[in-house]
Scaffold this motif. Structure first.
Motif, PDB file in Angstrom:
ATOM      1  N   UNK A 255     -16.266  19.534 -16.535  1.00  0.00           N
ATOM      2  CA  UNK A 255     -16.375  20.042 -15.093  1.00  0.00           C
ATOM      3  C   UNK A 255     -17.657  21.030 -15.100  1.00  0.00           C
ATOM      4  N   UNK A 256     -18.461  20.995 -14.038  1.00  0.00           N
ATOM      5  CA  UNK A 256     -19.541  21.766 -13.786  1.00  0.00           C
ATOM      6  C   UNK A 256     -19.150  22.985 -13.454  1.00  0.00           C
ATOM      7  N   UNK A 257     -19.978  24.088 -13.786  1.00  0.00           N
ATOM      8  CA  UNK A 257     -19.751  25.665 -13.344  1.00  0.00           C
ATOM      9  C   UNK A 257     -19.601  25.442 -11.822  1.00  0.00           C
ATOM     10  N   UNK A 258     -20.323  24.734 -11.148  1.00  0.00           N
ATOM     11  CA  UNK A 258     -20.160  24.625  -9.501  1.00  0.00           C
ATOM     12  C   UNK A 258     -18.696  24.371  -9.217  1.00  0.00           C
ATOM     13  N   UNK A 259     -17.852  23.540 -10.139  1.00  0.00           N
ATOM     14  CA  UNK A 259     -16.498  23.455  -9.658  1.00  0.00           C
ATOM     15  C   UNK A 259     -15.386  24.568 -10.079  1.00  0.00           C
TER      16      UNK A 259
ATOM     17  N   UNK B 241     -33.410  27.281 -11.733  1.00  0.00           N
ATOM     18  CA  UNK B 241     -33.849  25.700 -11.427  1.00  0.00           C
ATOM     19  C   UNK B 241     -32.469  25.083 -11.873  1.00  0.00           C
ATOM     20  N   UNK B 242     -31.506  24.702 -11.079  1.00  0.00           N
ATOM     21  CA  UNK B 242     -30.372  23.905 -11.735  1.00  0.00           C
ATOM     22  C   UNK B 242     -30.839  22.584 -11.927  1.00  0.00           C
ATOM     23  N   UNK B 243     -30.758  22.464 -13.472  1.00  0.00           N
ATOM     24  CA  UNK B 243     -31.055  21.432 -14.020  1.00  0.00           C
ATOM     25  C   UNK B 243     -29.592  20.643 -14.681  1.00  0.00           C
TER      26      UNK B 243
ATOM     27  N   UNK C  64     -28.071  23.529 -17.551  1.00  0.00           N
ATOM     28  CA  UNK C  64     -29.065  23.878 -18.517  1.00  0.00           C
ATOM     29  C   UNK C  64     -29.968  24.814 -18.416  1.00  0.00           C
ATOM     30  N   UNK C  65     -30.208  25.639 -19.509  1.00  0.00           N
ATOM     31  CA  UNK C  65     -31.178  26.696 -19.524  1.00  0.00           C
ATOM     32  C   UNK C  65     -30.728  27.745 -18.313  1.00  0.00           C
ATOM     33  N   UNK C  66     -29.348  27.977 -18.307  1.00  0.00           N
ATOM     34  CA  UNK C  66     -28.919  29.146 -17.679  1.00  0.00           C
ATOM     35  C   UNK C  66     -27.943  29.918 -18.306  1.00  0.00           C
ATOM     36  N   UNK C  67     -28.364  30.367 -19.281  1.00  0.00           N
ATOM     37  CA  UNK C  67     -27.317  31.229 -20.106  1.00  0.00           C
ATOM     38  C   UNK C  67     -26.934  32.266 -19.415  1.00  0.00           C
TER      39      UNK C  67
ATOM     40  N   UNK D 239     -21.730  26.551 -22.617  1.00  0.00           N
ATOM     41  CA  UNK D 239     -23.013  26.050 -22.371  1.00  0.00           C
ATOM     42  C   UNK D 239     -22.649  24.482 -22.857  1.00  0.00           C
ATOM     43  N   UNK D 240     -23.959  23.582 -23.089  1.00  0.00           N
ATOM     44  CA  UNK D 240     -23.713  22.164 -23.175  1.00  0.00           C
ATOM     45  C   UNK D 240     -24.012  22.058 -24.665  1.00  0.00           C
ATOM     46  N   UNK D 241     -23.764  22.958 -25.558  1.00  0.00           N
ATOM     47  CA  UNK D 241     -24.147  22.774 -26.997  1.00  0.00           C
ATOM     48  C   UNK D 241     -23.103  21.616 -27.316  1.00  0.00           C
ATOM     49  N   UNK D 242     -23.470  20.856 -28.595  1.00  0.00           N
ATOM     50  CA  UNK D 242     -22.858  19.951 -28.989  1.00  0.00           C
ATOM     51  C   UNK D 242     -21.423  20.215 -29.732  1.00  0.00           C
ATOM     52  N   UNK D 243     -21.403  21.659 -30.067  1.00  0.00           N
ATOM     53  CA  UNK D 243     -20.391  22.133 -30.652  1.00  0.00           C
ATOM     54  C   UNK D 243     -19.171  22.258 -29.702  1.00  0.00           C
TER      55      UNK D 243
END
Length: 309
Positions: free
Chosen positions: A153-157, A143-145, A250-253, A229-233
């Motif tokens: 950039x998003x992975x979609x790009x 579920x693409x969140x 998000x939530x798509x490891x 991923x979208x971690x702050x690090x």
């Protein structure tokens, strides 16, 4: 007229009946066959099989016939290829954190299904819970969140060439925590085409520590892109590497599947709750992973793929 059964006698009590009727009541083979609903030839064969030669006469022994039957049955079927040497090799491979598929490459004359069959039957010194990943979960539908904090950039790009692993230099990045407390952690990078792994021990899970490690790696490593991923690090990766950085949903490891699988391999040596480790121990794990045969490469290692086969 009842149909006669030509099947052999499987039960001890039938042999005991034959012994009584033949030795004591002196019934004929045909009469015994009628009582047991067997063919006369079956009774004749059974009497020959159970013959016991005494000093004066020969008689039928149900016990002797049953022992002969069991001995003959023990020779039926295919003999197992399992030997003590095979058992020792498989046990050593599992202790060396290898999967059964990799261990199979060191063996001859057996298949993967046979290895799992031996484990299920308990014929090996290796038990099912000793295997690396005995349980698998169904893959959840994506579920693409969109991320709450888009860092880039998003992975979609991400270009299709990177998705298809057509070129070298495109890496997936993540961190692996050893304990829940603020402590040393691992920075892991997996090259998408060759599955070559880089592991660095960093002081904490912060953007500064991640960027410092990446700046040091740029002197010896080619970075064409990073996927994280979208971690702050990873919020400031663009400050450390002069290449595109793509962020997963998000939530798509599983969008960094290679890196996640490698993190799981690292857990073979550093399970959750490991309070401390050293750079030397981490380097040893990195070397082990570089030399671990991969089925996708026809059991060549990432190091061989990294060097061009």
């Amino acid at each position: 007229m009842a149909l006669l059964s030509y099947r052999q006698l499987f039960y001890t009590y039938e042999r005991q009946l034959i012994e009584r009727w033949h030795n004591k009541e002196k019934l004929s083979n045909r009469r015994i066959a009628q009582r047991l609903n067997k063919a006369p030839q079956t009774i004749n064969n059974e009497l020959h099989k159970g013959e016991v030669h005494l000093k004066i006469k020969t008689k039928y022994s149900a016990t002797h016939a049953q022992e002969c039957h069991r001995a003959n049955k023990s020779h039926c079927g295919r003999h197992s290829k399992l030997t003590s040497a095979l058992n020792k090799t498989i046990r050593a491979g599992v202790r060396d954190k290898k999967s059964l598929e990799v261990i199979l490459q060191e063996l001859t004359g057996v298949c993967l299904r046979t290895l799992y069959h031996w484990v299920d039957k308990g014929w090996l010194d290796v038990k099912y819970h000793n295997l690396l990943y005995p349980h698998y979960k169904k893959v959840k539908k994506l579920h693409k969140t969109p991320p709450k904090r888009p860092y880039g950039l998003s992975i979609d790009q991400r270009p299709e060439g990177i998705n298809q692993r057509e070129a070298f230099g495109h890496w997936e990045i993540d961190t692996v925590l050893l304990t829940k407390e603020k402590n040393d952690c691992l920075l892991t990078l997996t090259e998408r085409q060759t599955r070559f792994e880089i592991i660095r021990l960093i002081p904490d899970k912060s953007a500064q520590s991640v960027n410092t490690a990446l700046l040091a790696l740029q002197k010896e490593t080619q970075f064409e892109s990073l996927t994280s991923d979208n971690g702050r690090e990873f919020a400031r990766l663009h400050e450390a590497v002069p290449c595109p950085v793509y962020y997963c949903h998000a939530y798509a490891s599983f969008e960094r599947g290679s890196n996640e699988n490698h993190n799981r391999m690292i857990r073979r040596f550093l399970p959750k709750g490991t309070k401390q480790t050293t750079a030397q121990a981490v380097a040893k794990i990195e070397t082990w992973m570089a030399r671990y045969p991969r089925k996708m490469f026809k059991y060549q290692t990432p190091l061989q793929m990294y060097r061009g086969g």
